[in-house]
Scaffold this active site. Structure first.
Site, PDB file in Angstrom:
ATOM      1  N   GLU A 136       9.298   1.223  44.163  1.00 46.15           N
ATOM      2  CA  GLU A 136       8.555   0.286  43.537  1.00 46.15           C
ATOM      3  C   GLU A 136       7.278   0.234  42.895  1.00 46.15           C
ATOM      4  OE1 GLU A 136       8.413  -3.889  45.484  1.00 46.15           O
ATOM      5  OE2 GLU A 136       6.186  -3.273  45.879  1.00 46.15           O
ATOM      6  N   PRO A 159      -0.518  -1.483  36.330  1.00 48.92           N
ATOM      7  CA  PRO A 159      -1.998  -1.357  36.506  1.00 48.92           C
ATOM      8  C   PRO A 159      -2.683  -2.447  35.601  1.00 48.92           C
ATOM      9  CG  PRO A 159      -0.955   0.867  36.385  1.00 48.92           C
ATOM     10  CD  PRO A 159      -0.214  -0.170  35.951  1.00 48.92           C
ATOM     11  N   HIS A 189      11.165  -7.749  38.990  1.00 50.95           N
ATOM     12  CA  HIS A 189      10.705  -8.729  39.576  1.00 50.95           C
ATOM     13  C   HIS A 189      10.402  -9.852  38.772  1.00 50.95           C
ATOM     14  CE1 HIS A 189       9.376  -6.409  43.568  1.00 50.95           C
ATOM     15  NE2 HIS A 189      10.237  -5.685  42.785  1.00 50.95           N
ATOM     16  N   LYS A 216      21.397 -18.675  48.225  1.00 48.69           N
ATOM     17  CA  LYS A 216      20.978 -17.723  46.969  1.00 48.69           C
ATOM     18  C   LYS A 216      21.919 -16.871  46.712  1.00 48.69           C
ATOM     19  CE  LYS A 216      16.873 -16.891  48.846  1.00 48.69           C
ATOM     20  NZ  LYS A 216      15.443 -16.167  48.935  1.00 48.69           N
TER      21      LYS A 216
END
Length: 592
Positions: free
Chosen positions: A20, A24, A80, A174
């Protein structure tokens, strides 16, 4: 490739692993991260996940990073994506852009807020919970067959208003909506994970579960992360880290051995087929963990376990670490003539770290960027301030240890803060609300219980600095005094939420305010103040006011007051360059 298919096709004897990373904040850090990702890619990960800033704050950088990981390094990217507090249409635009870039995997997260009882109003009522995002993707003709969707799992619990059975029920919903894999939050209590995993299986959930492991980088980051994640830490493990907390190298080596053992237990005892490593854009620790486990594709390692700086009595073996956990409870990259050594940021940066580092401005785990407490918790801590004086009194109460934290500082006051506490109290009472500071230090030992950091047998130094919010009137008075009486020893940076910026520093100058000298090493500078990093941090600082305001009802005095402060105040960072005069900055600021 869809991640579920990649897992199904995994045929090697060793477990797979996923890295992961986060985008930046600075362009230089982003470019340097690409070099680091290239080196990590050589270790043979099955995929790389890219985090998503709160409210879509890193949308473009997250999409760019995920796309480049695929196109330049042939890595399977998992983006994500949070669905709350997002501008209307952002989710759809992101999915469309991700598909155009060839990204086929989404980790659907709720994001912050909402949590518990609150007054947050969704920007897009169609996306309030992670299940809304899962359903949208899986029922949309353009996305249903394209994207593989994963969701988060929380072995230590997530929403403390729910029981474990209720959380498992939500997770099952979910999965039933179409989620195809689960990535867990970071945890350290293996017994609790085993209990949670059995609950998952008993509920009929059979999709792959990838547990997350985060090698400990420093004592401070470990404490902050476990607080934000609400991770349960066995007492024996916390005590072991506390014993070595003043030596960053020992903590780092301990973290590597601990992560190695956790991975062994998860794969050998718990049946995990793979591990999700939270790297925080740092490289050395995760590389060492993989090489000691024998999971990396590299056969010769530049790092060896015997390089550990841990003394024999503290060196943790695999069996000892297992017992500990079971107890109940490659080249450099040049930018404008600056070369970033691959391991230059081996020790995590301070708030004003090296802005060229990929690890600069690390996001809180799991797409944080929020205040770090629920609205209900925040109101219990800070009440409902309805005037500017109420807010000032709150900052004073924190300095007086009447409250344990503020939205800007979730930890209690550090020991070094007590040395300058009388100055901070006077500054805050004079309408300069302090949120960060440090005293001057001239050659304290690196094992000093108050100021020490880094490896042993070294010496550390600090310039005094302070960061605060003040009115434009106070700022004008201070800057005028710098011109008249600063004598070239004062540097300041100031900005407001609308983009105003003033400073007396020349463009491009960088000021090390914390540095250390250690045997056999170059001088380390973990805390640097300069314009690029200050402007990056100020955006986050002002967003805290906005997030705090959302704890309160629309049109309420509290929300209006906090929003007004966000719009009217300036964030100021000021330092004094004479570290041999401990009172110099404070005498200047207070007119002594």
């Amino acid at each position: 490739m869809r991640f579920s298919e990649a897992i199904a096709q995994w045929s090697e004897l060793r477990p797979f692993f996923v890295f992961e990373c986060f985008p930046p904040r600075t362009d230089q850090g982003f470019e340097n991260l690409l070099s680091r990702v290239g080196r990590l890619a050589q270790l043979g990960p099955l995929a790389i996940t890219v985090t998503w800033g709160a409210g879509g704050s890193t949308r473009n950088r997250s999409l760019d990073l995920a796309g480049l990981c695929q196109s330049e390094h042939n890595l399977n990217a998992i983006l994500h994506l949070t669905c709350t507090n997002m501008e209307k249409g952002t989710v759809e635009a992101t999915l469309r852009s991700a598909k155009e870039r060839g990204i086929k995997n989404i980790l659907a997260l709720r994001g912050d807020p909402p949590r518990g009882s609150e007054y947050w109003i969704p920007a897009d009522p169609g996306f309030v919970h992670a299940i809304d995002l899962v359903r949208y993707i899986k029922t949309h003709n353009d996305y249903a067959s394209h994207f593989c969707v994963g969701v988060a799992g929380y072995p230590d619990g997530h929403d403390h208003s729910l029981t474990l059975d209720e959380e498992v029920k939500h997770l099952k919903a979910k999965i039933d909506a179409g989620a195809e894999f689960i990535v867990t939050q970071v945890f350290y209590d293996i017994d609790q994970y085993i209990h949670w995993k059995k609950k998952i299986e008993d509920a009929g959930i059979s999709v792959p579960i990838i547990p997350a492991v985060a090698p400990i980088q420093s004592h401070a980051s470990f404490i902050r992360m476990t607080k934000l994640c609400k991770a349960k830490v066995p007492d024996s493990m916390r005590d072991a880290i506390e014993h070595i907390k003043t030596d960053d190298q020992k903590v780092k080596d301990f973290g590597i051995q601990l992560a190695k053992t956790i991975c062994q237990r998860l794969t050998l005892d718990c049946g995990a087929r793979g591990i999700h490593f939270c790297t925080f854009n740092l490289e050395k620790s995760v590389r060492r963990v993989l090489e000691e486990l024998g999971w990396s594709q590299k056969t010769e390692s530049p790092f060896h376990s015997e390089d550990s700086h841990l003394p024999p009595e503290l060196l943790i073996t695999a069996s000892e670490a297992s017992h500990l956990i079971q107890r109940p409870t490659t080249p450099t990259h040049s930018i404008d003539g600056f070369q970033l050594d691959p391991l230059k940021d081996d020790f995590p940066n301070g708030r004003f770290g090296d802005y060229t580092s990929p690890a600069y401005g690390a996001l809180d785990p799991w797409d944080g960027g929020g205040i770090g407490v629920t609205p209900a918790e925040g109101i219990a801590l800070w009440g409902s301030p309805s005037t500017v004086q109420d807010v000032q009194n709150l900052f004073l109460s924190y300095l007086e240890s009447k409250i344990p934290c503020t939205p800007f500082s979730l930890e209690a006051l550090s020991k070094e803060t007590t040395i300058i506490l009388p100055y901070l109290l006077r500054l805050t009472a004079n309408d300069c609300w302090t949120i960060a500071s440090q005293p001057a230090v001239d050659a304290a030992r690196s094992d000093d219980l108050v100021f020490g950091w880094g490896p042993g047998e070294g010496y550390v130094f600090q310039k005094s600095f302070v960061e605060f919010f003040c009115t434009s009137t106070s700022l004008q008075s201070l800057t005028a005094r710098v011109v008249r009486h600063g004598n070239g020893a004062i540097t300041y940076y100031a900005s407001n939420s609308s983009g105003g910026f003033i400073s007396n520093a020349e463009a491009g100058t960088r000021h090390a305010v914390t540095w250390g000298v250690f045997p056999g090493q170059e001088i380390a500078q973990p805390t640097v103040i300069e314009q690029e990093s200050f402007l990056s941090w100020k955006d986050e600082a002002f967003s805290v006011w906005s997030q705090w305001a959302q704890f309160y009802p629309p049109n309420s005095p509290s929300r209006a007051t906090l929003k007004g402060i966000q719009e009217d105040r300036w964030l100021v960072s000021m330092l004094h360059h004479d570290f041999k005069q401990p009172d110099a900055l404070w005498a200047f600021l207070l007119g002594n």
